[in-house]
Design an enzyme around this catalytic site. Structure first.
Site, PDB file in Angstrom:
ATOM      1  N   ILE A  56      36.366  50.838  -0.755  1.00 51.79           N
ATOM      2  CA  ILE A  56      36.099  52.261  -0.939  1.00 51.79           C
ATOM      3  C   ILE A  56      36.444  53.067   0.314  1.00 51.79           C
ATOM      4  O   ILE A  56      36.658  54.273   0.258  1.00 51.79           O
ATOM      5  CB  ILE A  56      34.622  52.482  -1.350  1.00 51.79           C
ATOM      6  CG1 ILE A  56      34.428  53.879  -1.933  1.00 51.79           C
ATOM      7  CG2 ILE A  56      33.685  52.187  -0.186  1.00 51.79           C
ATOM      8  CD1 ILE A  56      33.106  54.073  -2.649  1.00 51.79           C
ATOM      9  N   LYS A  57      36.542  52.397   1.461  1.00 50.88           N
ATOM     10  CA  LYS A  57      36.849  53.087   2.715  1.00 50.88           C
ATOM     11  C   LYS A  57      38.256  53.687   2.722  1.00 50.88           C
ATOM     12  O   LYS A  57      38.561  54.556   3.539  1.00 50.88           O
ATOM     13  CB  LYS A  57      36.669  52.155   3.909  1.00 50.88           C
ATOM     14  CG  LYS A  57      35.247  51.672   4.101  1.00 50.88           C
ATOM     15  CD  LYS A  57      34.334  52.809   4.502  1.00 50.88           C
ATOM     16  CE  LYS A  57      32.962  52.262   4.865  1.00 50.88           C
ATOM     17  NZ  LYS A  57      32.272  53.057   5.840  1.00 50.88           N
ATOM     18  N   ASP A  58      39.120  53.256   1.801  1.00 49.97           N
ATOM     19  CA  ASP A  58      40.437  53.891   1.682  1.00 49.97           C
ATOM     20  C   ASP A  58      40.287  55.362   1.313  1.00 49.97           C
ATOM     21  O   ASP A  58      41.042  56.211   1.771  1.00 49.97           O
ATOM     22  CB  ASP A  58      41.283  53.184   0.627  1.00 49.97           C
ATOM     23  CG  ASP A  58      41.705  51.790   1.034  1.00 49.97           C
ATOM     24  OD1 ASP A  58      41.345  51.352   2.137  1.00 49.97           O
ATOM     25  OD2 ASP A  58      42.399  51.137   0.239  1.00 49.97           O
ATOM     26  N   ALA A  61      39.378  57.234   4.446  1.00 50.43           N
ATOM     27  CA  ALA A  61      40.540  57.352   5.331  1.00 50.43           C
ATOM     28  C   ALA A  61      41.471  58.465   4.859  1.00 50.43           C
ATOM     29  O   ALA A  61      41.860  59.339   5.651  1.00 50.43           O
ATOM     30  CB  ALA A  61      41.283  56.015   5.396  1.00 50.43           C
TER      31      ALA A  61
END
Length: 170
Positions: A56-58, A61
């Site tokens: 989910i950190k995409d 970013a």
């Protein structure tokens, strides 16, 4: 009770061609878990592992970088630096590679070698800090580098784009 067909016997819809990797971020499927809940209860999961960086950190970013671009905080070719234990760094390395920004990830030496290798594969520079200083040591070093070199520091935990991207896309 007979066996049910599980995707392999059906043709999925045609794949969409994407202009770059960033357009694939957040286009993650929602899947119903048919065998994981009591009768009469529907459980669905959002498959964030389908993002190109695997988490989910995409979304974070992409949201932080595009917010910075829109607000004039990130100039073409400017280096991005962030403290990360891994997933945010991988997401930023992916987005920065696609958009042409050099990326420097600051992480404690005790964190995953595999994540370091993946970020380097994506073109990032990884700077290691003393593991005794933990997360705060990484953050201090990233800020020091941003201040010294004029690099863009997304500050994932203090960036309003972080909450906004999840509110609007997750």
């Amino acid at each position: 009770m007979g066996a049910s067909l599980c995707g392999s016997a059906r043709n999925p819809p045609a794949s969409r061609v994407h202009s770059d990797i960033c357009s694939t971020i957040g286009s993650t499927p929602i899947v119903k878990l048919n065998k994981m809940a009591p009768d009469g209860v529907n459980v669905y999961v959002k498959m964030e592992s389908f993002n190109p960086g695997g988490s989910i950190k995409d979304r974070l970013a992409l949201g932080c970088i595009e917010w910075a671009e829109l607000n004039g905080l990130l100039k073409p070719g400017q280096t991005v630096v962030e403290a990360s234990s891994g997933n945010t760094g991988i997401g930023l390395a992916t987005v920065c590679a696609a958009k042409g920004y050099p990326f420097v990830c600051v992480m404690a030496e005790s964190f995953s070698i595999e994540r370091r290798k993946l970020m380097r594969f994506l073109g990032a520079k990884v700077i290691l800090t003393n593991p005794a200083h933990k997360g705060s040591g990484m953050v201090i070093k990233a800020k020091e580098l941003a201040d010294k070199h004029g690099w863009f520091l997304p500050q994932q935990f203090d960036n309003e784009a972080n909450a906004h991207i999840h509110r609007t896309t997750t």
